[in-house]
Design a protein around this motif. Structure first.
Motif, PDB file in Angstrom:
ATOM      1  N   GLU A 640     -56.041  -2.143  13.707  1.00 27.32           N
ATOM      2  CA  GLU A 640     -54.640  -2.297  14.102  1.00 27.32           C
ATOM      3  C   GLU A 640     -53.788  -2.804  12.950  1.00 27.32           C
ATOM      4  O   GLU A 640     -52.645  -2.366  12.764  1.00 27.32           O
ATOM      5  N   ARG A 641     -54.305  -3.731  12.157  1.00 26.20           N
ATOM      6  CA  ARG A 641     -53.546  -4.260  11.020  1.00 26.20           C
ATOM      7  C   ARG A 641     -53.133  -3.153  10.061  1.00 26.20           C
ATOM      8  O   ARG A 641     -51.961  -3.055   9.651  1.00 26.20           O
ATOM      9  N   SER A 642     -54.073  -2.282   9.713  1.00 23.29           N
ATOM     10  CA  SER A 642     -53.778  -1.200   8.774  1.00 23.29           C
ATOM     11  C   SER A 642     -52.863  -0.159   9.403  1.00 23.29           C
ATOM     12  O   SER A 642     -52.002   0.416   8.730  1.00 23.29           O
ATOM     13  N   SER A 663     -39.379   5.926   3.567  1.00 24.60           N
ATOM     14  CA  SER A 663     -40.229   5.360   2.511  1.00 24.60           C
ATOM     15  C   SER A 663     -39.514   4.184   1.870  1.00 24.60           C
ATOM     16  O   SER A 663     -39.170   4.208   0.688  1.00 24.60           O
ATOM     17  N   PRO A 664     -39.276   3.126   2.642  1.00 26.55           N
ATOM     18  CA  PRO A 664     -38.580   1.960   2.095  1.00 26.55           C
ATOM     19  C   PRO A 664     -39.458   1.205   1.090  1.00 26.55           C
ATOM     20  O   PRO A 664     -40.685   1.233   1.177  1.00 26.55           O
ATOM     21  N   LEU A 665     -38.822   0.547   0.124  1.00 24.82           N
ATOM     22  CA  LEU A 665     -39.528  -0.403  -0.731  1.00 24.82           C
ATOM     23  C   LEU A 665     -39.755  -1.655   0.109  1.00 24.82           C
ATOM     24  O   LEU A 665     -38.798  -2.230   0.639  1.00 24.82           O
ATOM     25  N   ILE A 666     -41.008  -2.081   0.245  1.00 23.29           N
ATOM     26  CA  ILE A 666     -41.293  -3.167   1.184  1.00 23.29           C
ATOM     27  C   ILE A 666     -42.450  -4.021   0.670  1.00 23.29           C
ATOM     28  O   ILE A 666     -43.430  -3.502   0.125  1.00 23.29           O
ATOM     29  N   GLY A 667     -42.335  -5.329   0.811  1.00 22.49           N
ATOM     30  CA  GLY A 667     -43.373  -6.265   0.408  1.00 22.49           C
ATOM     31  C   GLY A 667     -44.248  -6.677   1.577  1.00 22.49           C
ATOM     32  O   GLY A 667     -44.005  -6.284   2.727  1.00 22.49           O
ATOM     33  N   ILE A 668     -45.257  -7.514   1.306  1.00 25.33           N
ATOM     34  CA  ILE A 668     -46.206  -7.916   2.347  1.00 25.33           C
ATOM     35  C   ILE A 668     -45.517  -8.709   3.452  1.00 25.33           C
ATOM     36  O   ILE A 668     -45.707  -8.436   4.648  1.00 25.33           O
ATOM     37  N   THR A 669     -44.705  -9.696   3.087  1.00 24.03           N
ATOM     38  CA  THR A 669     -44.036 -10.497   4.113  1.00 24.03           C
ATOM     39  C   THR A 669     -43.112  -9.647   4.982  1.00 24.03           C
ATOM     40  O   THR A 669     -43.140  -9.764   6.221  1.00 24.03           O
ATOM     41  N   PRO A 670     -42.267  -8.756   4.399  1.00 27.49           N
ATOM     42  CA  PRO A 670     -41.467  -7.874   5.258  1.00 27.49           C
ATOM     43  C   PRO A 670     -42.311  -6.963   6.142  1.00 27.49           C
ATOM     44  O   PRO A 670     -41.901  -6.637   7.262  1.00 27.49           O
ATOM     45  N   ILE A 671     -43.487  -6.551   5.673  1.00 27.59           N
ATOM     46  CA  ILE A 671     -44.379  -5.754   6.521  1.00 27.59           C
ATOM     47  C   ILE A 671     -44.811  -6.566   7.738  1.00 27.59           C
ATOM     48  O   ILE A 671     -44.809  -6.074   8.882  1.00 27.59           O
ATOM     49  N   MET A 672     -45.182  -7.830   7.519  1.00 25.63           N
ATOM     50  CA  MET A 672     -45.589  -8.684   8.630  1.00 25.63           C
ATOM     51  C   MET A 672     -44.425  -8.935   9.586  1.00 25.63           C
ATOM     52  O   MET A 672     -44.610  -8.989  10.807  1.00 25.63           O
ATOM     53  N   THR A 687     -52.187 -15.120   6.537  1.00 30.19           N
ATOM     54  CA  THR A 687     -52.954 -13.870   6.542  1.00 30.19           C
ATOM     55  C   THR A 687     -52.391 -12.851   5.552  1.00 30.19           C
ATOM     56  O   THR A 687     -52.831 -11.704   5.533  1.00 30.19           O
ATOM     57  N   ARG A 688     -51.422 -13.277   4.728  1.00 27.10           N
ATOM     58  CA  ARG A 688     -50.842 -12.344   3.759  1.00 27.10           C
ATOM     59  C   ARG A 688     -51.903 -11.751   2.835  1.00 27.10           C
ATOM     60  O   ARG A 688     -51.877 -10.562   2.511  1.00 27.10           O
ATOM     61  N   GLU A 689     -52.839 -12.603   2.384  1.00 27.00           N
ATOM     62  CA  GLU A 689     -53.876 -12.111   1.466  1.00 27.00           C
ATOM     63  C   GLU A 689     -54.776 -11.081   2.135  1.00 27.00           C
ATOM     64  O   GLU A 689     -55.298 -10.180   1.493  1.00 27.00           O
ATOM     65  N   THR A 690     -54.985 -11.228   3.441  1.00 25.68           N
ATOM     66  CA  THR A 690     -55.778 -10.237   4.167  1.00 25.68           C
ATOM     67  C   THR A 690     -55.086  -8.885   4.136  1.00 25.68           C
ATOM     68  O   THR A 690     -55.733  -7.850   3.915  1.00 25.68           O
ATOM     69  N   PHE A 691     -53.781  -8.862   4.346  1.00 25.84           N
ATOM     70  CA  PHE A 691     -53.020  -7.610   4.240  1.00 25.84           C
ATOM     71  C   PHE A 691     -53.155  -7.024   2.833  1.00 25.84           C
ATOM     72  O   PHE A 691     -53.360  -5.818   2.664  1.00 25.84           O
ATOM     73  N   ARG A 692     -53.038  -7.894   1.828  1.00 23.62           N
ATOM     74  CA  ARG A 692     -53.060  -7.440   0.440  1.00 23.62           C
ATOM     75  C   ARG A 692     -54.417  -6.843   0.063  1.00 23.62           C
ATOM     76  O   ARG A 692     -54.508  -5.749  -0.476  1.00 23.62           O
TER      77      ARG A 692
END
Length: 927
Positions: A640-642, A663-672, A687-692
Motif C-alpha cells: 500500500e505504501r508504494s 507529473s508534479p515535482l514532489i518530495g517525500i514529505t509532500p508525498i506523505m 517513516t520518511r526514511e522507509t519511503f525513501r
C-alpha cells in the motif's frame, strides 16, 4: 573469535562425556530413553538441541539433576545465539551460581537475553500448561514499545504493578527506560505477580538484574514477587481495607494479562463480583483490577485481545474502564499474528494506554504494519470518534485513519436498527452433532432441506448439492419441530470465515417452499420466526454483501467470527430503500461494483460529512498495486505504501481517471501529506526514511522516477530534494484501464527494463576485479554477493588458508566459472551439479583440506540441511572437508546464528582476523 581455545562445552559434549564415563554405546542409551540413535548422535555432536522432555529423561537415566541439564540446554542455546564468544565460559559459570544477575552480559543486552529466556521458557512449558494458565510471554520489541507509550515518567518515587509478570520482560523494559532518563526517579518499587513456580525462577533473576541496573544509576530499587492468584489476592486486600486510601496504590501498571475464560461459578468470578467487576475472561479481569490498584493520575499500558472493544459480554467491562480512566492511546497491529508470532498466536491484539481518574477529550490511534515500528500511522481524534459514550454498549471503534473514520460515519448515519425494520437475526437452530440421529444424506419423503454455509453460492443458495459431504436433510418429527422454520424467504450469513478469505460478512438469499432447517454455522434473518417480505429480503442481501459493510465490520471485530449480536448492532437503510434495492436484485446480485455503488450512494446521502468515496479509494489503491506488479517491481514494493507513492507522483486523487495523470515535482514529505489528505492514511513523520529507502529508491532504479530533474546536481541533504515521474512512465500510466494498456505496457518494458533487468544491466557496467594470490585476476559481476566473494579470496584465504588453491568461484559473468576444473577432478570433486555448488571452493595443500565456503547473500548459511547436501555432493573427495559460512558483517550474522550447523566455521568480512568455530575437529584459526 581468535584462536584462543574456548573452554565452554555445550550440552551435547556434556552428555557424551556422561555416556563415555558410564561405558555405554549410543545405541544402549538411545534404547534406554526411547530415542532414535541418529537423533542422540546429533545431540551429542551439538548439531541439535535436546528438548526439555529429552533433558528430563536423560537426567533420570544418568542420575543427574534435571534442573542442571535444563540450565545447560539454555546456556548452549544462548552461546550459539551470541556467536560463541570467547568469554562465555565465565558467563556460564555465573549462570550456574544461584541468584547471580548474569543477564548483565553487555554483549547482547538485557532485553536481548530476556528474549532468549522467553523463547526457552515457552518451549519448555507444554501447550496444555500454557493453555491452563493463559500464558503468552511478551517479546522484547513489544515490551519496549509499550513502555515507550508511558507519558508520566517524571515521578520521583515509582511504584510499578506487573500482574502476570512472566519472566519480567515488561518490568525490565520499564526499568531500563527509567534509569536511562536524564533525570531518573529516586526510587523504583516493583510488585510482580506470578503463580507458575517454574517461571518464577526466571522472574527472580530478571528482578535481580533490574536492581543491579538501578544501583548503577543511583536509583533505589525494591521488588516483591507475590505467588498468589492476583484476583483472590486483590479481593482479600480490598476487603481488609475500609477505604481505598488505606491501600498502597501504584503510580504505574504495565501488563500482558493471561487470556482465558473464567467459569461463571468459579471462586475468581465470585471475587470479581464482590469487587464490582463483571467479566468472563482473565485478561479483562486483570485489566480491571489493575485499574483499581492505580492511584488517581496513575498510568496503565496493557496489551490485550481486541475482542473487548465490541463484544456484548464485555459491556460491563467497557463501562467500568471508560468511567474509571481516560483513554489516552490505542495501538493496533495491521497483521493479527505479529504480536505473539513466536507462540503461533493468531488472536488480534491491541495496546491501550489509560490514565486513572481523568477525562479524555482526545485519543491517539496508531497502527504498525510490520514486526518493527518503522512504518507507523498515527492520528489524534476526539474521544467521541472512538467511543460511543451515549450508547448503552460503549462500543470502541478503532479507526486508524481518516478512511476508516469515514466508514464509521457512513454506517452510523444509516437510519434504522433491525428492530425498527421488524426483522430479527439469530443463529441456525440445528446443531448437527446433537441432531445426528435425525439427519439424512437424501430426502425420503419425511425430511426437509437442511442448509449449511456450503450451500451458499453468489448471493443465493443451492440445495441439494452434488458430492456434499454432510447430511443435507433433516427429519420432520416431534423432536425436530422446534428446530425448523416455516416456508418463506430468509437471509443467511456465514458465521465463520478463515483469515485468508477476502470477506468477513457473506450473505445469501434462501427461498424455502416448505419447512426448512438451518445449521448452527449460519446466522438467519427472519421476521419473528417467519420469512421476510419479498423485496426486503433481496435488499438485505445486497446491503450485507457490500464492501462498506464488510469494511465496517472489520473495524470493530477482532476475530473472524460473525455473531448474531454483531449483526444486530449494525445500522441498516430504511425499509423503503431496501425494497428499492430488492427490485434490481437479479440485475446486480453478481456485480460487486453495482452493489457497492448502490449502498455507498445511500450512505453518502445520509452521512453528515461528505468524504471521498471509500470504494473509489480502495479501488484506486488496488489499481496502483496492479501496475507495480505489471512493471516488475519486487514483492517488497508491492504494498500500500508504494501504491500510494505512485498515486502521489501521478497526482491522482480517488475520483480521477488514469488519463488525468500528472507529473508534479514532489518530495517525500509532500508525498506523505498527499496520502493523508486524499487517501486518509496518515504516516508518522519518522517513516520518511522507509519511503525513501524501501519505495523511492527502487522506483528510481527501475527508471520509473527521476531525481531532481530541475537540478540534477542538488545536494543529497537538500530540503528541496524531489522526484518526478519519468516521461515515458507518465504516458504509460495515462493508458491504464484502456484497450491500449497491454500493447503500451509491452512497448514500455521493451524501452525501459523492469527493475530486475535494470539491476542486471548495472552489474554488467561495474565489474568487480578479484586477484588471486598468484597474481591472476577474474572479473565478477557487481553486487553485494560478489563483493563478499572478493573479500573471501583476498582476505579470508591469505589469513586462514595461505597459499591455498582457488578451485571454483560461482556467479561470475559465465555464471559457473571454474578456476581449475581438472584439479577438482583430481581431488575427487564432482563438477557436474553446478546449482548445488558452494560459492567458493579452495584447496589448502598444507593440511590437505577442501574448504567449502558459502556467501550468505547467495544461498544462506551452512545450516544442517545445507551441511548434509554438501557432504553428499563431496562424498567422493579424498581430502578432509571444512565448511565455512561468510558474512559481510556481524549484524547479518546475528540473523542466522540460530540455524548455522555445528562442525562449521563462520567468518565475518568486517572482522577479517577472527573466526568463529561451531564445534567439530577441524578448527582453522588465524595464522
Amino acid at each position: 573469535m581468535s584462536n584462543q581455545k574456548n573452554p565452554f562445552k555445550a550440552i551435547g559434549s556434556n552428555l557424551r562425556m556422561l555416556r563415555e564415563e558410564a561405558g555405554l554405546t549410543l545405541k544402549e542409551v538411545a534404547t534406554a530413553v526411547d530415542l532414535d540413535v541418529s537423533l542422540l548422535s546429533k545431540v551429542e555432536r551439538n548439531v541439535r538441541l535436546p528438548t526439555q522432555e529429552q533433558c528430563t529423561d536423560l537426567a533420570a537415566f544418568y542420575g543427574v539433576s534435571s534442573q542442571t541439564l535444563t540450565q545447560e540446554r539454555l546456556l548452549s542455546k544462548v552461546y550459539a545465539e551470541m556467536g560463541a564468544p570467547s568469554n562465555f565460559d565465565q558467563v556460564a559459570n555465573q549462570v550456574r551460581e544461584p541468584g547471580v544477575a548474569y543477564l548483565d552480559n553487555k554483549s547482547i543486552g538485557l532485553m536481548g537475553l530476556l528474549d532468549f529466556r522467553r523463547l526457552d521458557v515457552s518451549r519448555q512449558i507444554s501447550a496444555k500448561r500454557q493453555s491452563q494458565l493463559g500464558q503468552f510471554f511478551t517479546p522484547s520489541n513489544i515490551a519496549e514499545f509499550m513502555v515507550g507509550m508511558v507519558a508520566t515518567v517524571s515521578v520521583e518515587h515509582v511504584r510499578l504493578l506487573d500482574p502476570g509478570a512472566g519472566i519480567g520482560s515488561l518490568t525490565a523494559a520499564f526499568v531500563t527506560r527509567l534509569v536511562g532518563l536524564e533525570a531518573p526517579p529516586k526510587s523504583i518499587e516493583v510488585t510482580a505477580f506470578e503463580i507458575d513456580p517454574f517461571v518464577r525462577n526466571y522472574l527472580e533473576v530478571t528482578l535481580n538484574v533490574c536492581g543491579s541496573h538501578c544501583r548503577e544509576a543511583g536509583v533505589e530499587f525494591s521488588a516483591e514477587i507475590i505467588e498468589e492468584d492476583f484476583i483472590l489476592y486483590t479481593r482479600r486486600q480490598f476487603e481488609k481495607s475500609l477505604f481505598e486510601a488505606d491501600l498502597r496504590l501504584y503510580t504505574h501498571t504495565i501488563l500482558n494479562p493471561p487470556y482465558k475464560k473464567i467459569g461463571s461459578q468459579s471462586e475468581q468470578r465470585k471475587a470479581l463480583r464482590s469487587l464490582g467487576i463483571e467479566t468472563g475472561n482473565l485478561y479483562s479481569a486483570f485489566t480491571a483490577l489493575a485499574i483499581k490498584w492505580l492511584e488517581d493520575g496513575g498510568e496503565m499500558v496493557a496489551i490485550t485481545p481486541r475482542s473487548f472493544c465490541n463484544g456484548s459480554y464485555f459491556i460491563p467491562f467497557r463501562k467500568f474502564l471508560l468511567e474509571q480512566t481516560a483513554l489516552r492511546r490505542i495501538h493496533v497491529f495491521e497483521q493479527r499474528d505479529l504480536a505473539f508470532s513466536d507462540d503461533d498466536v493468531l488472536q488480534e491484539n491491541i495496546i491501550i494506554n489509560l490514565i486513572k481518574g481523568q477525562v479524555a477529550d482526545q485519543v491517539v490511534v496508531s497502527c504498525s504494519s510490520g514486526s518493527g515500528w518503522d512504518l507507523l500511522t498515527s492520528r489524534t481524534v476526539d474521544i467521541a470518534q472512538v467511543v460511543d459514550m451515549q450508547g448503552r454498549e460503549h462500543i470502541v471503534h478503532v479507526a486508524v485513519n481518516d478512511f476508516d473514520q469515514g466508514i464509521v460515519e457512513q454506517m452510523n448515519a444509516l437510519p434504522c436498527r433491525l428492530e425498527d425494520l421488524g426483522i430479527s437475526v439469530s443463529t441456525g437452530r440445528v446443531v448437527d452433532f446433537r441432531a445426528k440421529e435425525f439427519l439424512h444424506m437424501a430426502s425420503d419423503g419425511n425430511t426437509v432441506p437442511l442448509y449449511y454455509p456450503g450451500h451458499m453460492v453468489d448471493g443465493e443458495t443451492e440445495h441439494p448439492k452434488k458430492k456434499f459431504r454432510k447430511a443435507q436433510f433433516v427429519e420432520v418429527c416431534e423432536a425436530t419441530e422446534g428446530l425448523l422454520l416455516p416456508p418463506g424467504s430468509y437471509v443467511v450469513v456465514k458465521r465463520f470465515s478463515t483469515k485468508e478469505e477476502p470477506r468477513r460478512i457473506v450473505a445469501a438469499l434462501c427461498r424455502a417452499e416448505g419447512l426448512v432447517g438451518f445449521e448452527n454455522h449460519l446466522n438467519v434473518y427472519h421476521a419473528n420466526g417467519l420469512g421476510l417480505p419479498d423485496g426486503v429480503v433481496e435488499g438485505v442481501v445486497l446491503f450485507l454483501n457490500s464492501t462498506l459493510v464488510d469494511m465496517y465490520f472489520r473495524l470493530f471485530s477482532g476475530h473472524t467470527q460473525v455473531n448474531a449480536g454483531d449483526l444486530k448492532r449494525l445500522r441498516y437503510p430504511s425499509l423503503e430503500t431496501l425494497k428499492n434495492w430488492g427490485r434490481v436484485f437479479t440485475k446486480v446480485s453478481a456485480d460487486q461494483d453495482m452493489i457497492d455503488e448502490l449502498v455507498e450512494a445511500e450512505a453518502d446521502r445520509m452521512a453528515p460529512i461528505k468524504r471521498p468515496s471509500k470504494r473509489k479509494i480502495k479501488q484506486k489503491i488496488k489499481e496502483a498495486l496492479a501496475i507495480l506488479q505489471e512493471l516488475g517491481l519486487p514483492k517488497e514494493q508491492q504494498n500500500e505504501r508504494s501504491a500510494l507513492t505512485l498515486l502521489a507522483l501521478a497526482g491522482l486523487v480517488p475520483e480521477d481517471e488514469w488519463s488525468a495523470v500528472g507529473s508534479p515535482l514532489i518530495g517525500i514529505t509532500p508525498i506523505m501529506d498527499f496520502c493523508r489528505d486524499y487517501y486518509g492514511v496518515n504516516y508518522a513523520p519518522n517513516t520518511r526514511e522507509t519511503f525513501r529507502r524501501q519505495t523511492m529508491h527502487q522506483f528510481v532504479q527501475a527508471g520509473l522516477v527521476r531525481e531532481n530533474p530541475d537540478d540534477p546536481i542538488r545536494a543529497t541533504n537538500s530540503p528541496k530534494w524531489c522526484y518526478q515521474l519519468e516521461g515515458n512512465a507518465k504516458l504509460l500510466l495515462g493508458k491504464h484501464g484502456t484497450g491500449a494498456w497491454d500493447s503500451e505496457l509491452k512497448n514500455y518494458l521493451e524501452k525501459v527494463p523492469a527493475l530486475k533487468e535494470q539491476y542486471e544491466a548495472a552489474r554488467d557496467m561495474e565489474k568487480i576485479p578479484v586477484r588471486y594470490s598468484d597474481g591472476a585476476e577474474v572479473m565478477l559481476s557487481p553486487g553485494t554477493h560478489n563483493k563478499l566473494v572478493k573479500a573471501i579470496i583476498e582476505q579470508f584465504c591469505p589469513r586462514f588458508a595461505p597459499a591455498a588453491e582457488v578451485l571454483y568461484i560461482g556467479d561470475t559473468k559465465e555464471k559457473f566459472a571454474f578456476r581449475c576444473k581438472e584439479r577438482m577432478n583430481e581431488l575427487g570433486c564432482s563438477t557436474e551439479e553446478h546449482g548445488k555448488m558452494p560459492d567458493v571452493i579452495v584447496f589448502y595443500p598444507e593440511k590437505e583440506w577442501l574448504i567449502l565456503i558459502e556467501s550468505v547473500t547467495s544461498h544462506g548459511p551452512v545450516d544442517a540441511k545445507r551441511h548434509t547436501e554438501l557432504a553428499s555432493l563431496f562424498s567422493s573427495a579424498e581430502s578432509g572437508i571444512v565448511y565455512v559460512t561468510a558474512f559481510p558483517d556481524r549484524r547479518l550474522m546475528a540473523k542466522y546464528l540460530g540455524v548455522i550447523s555445528w562442525e562449521t566455521e563462520v567468518w565475518v568480512a568486517d572482522s577479517p582476523d577472527h573466526l568463529i568455530h561451531f564445534n567439530g575437529e577441524r578448527f582453522l584459526g588465524p595464522h
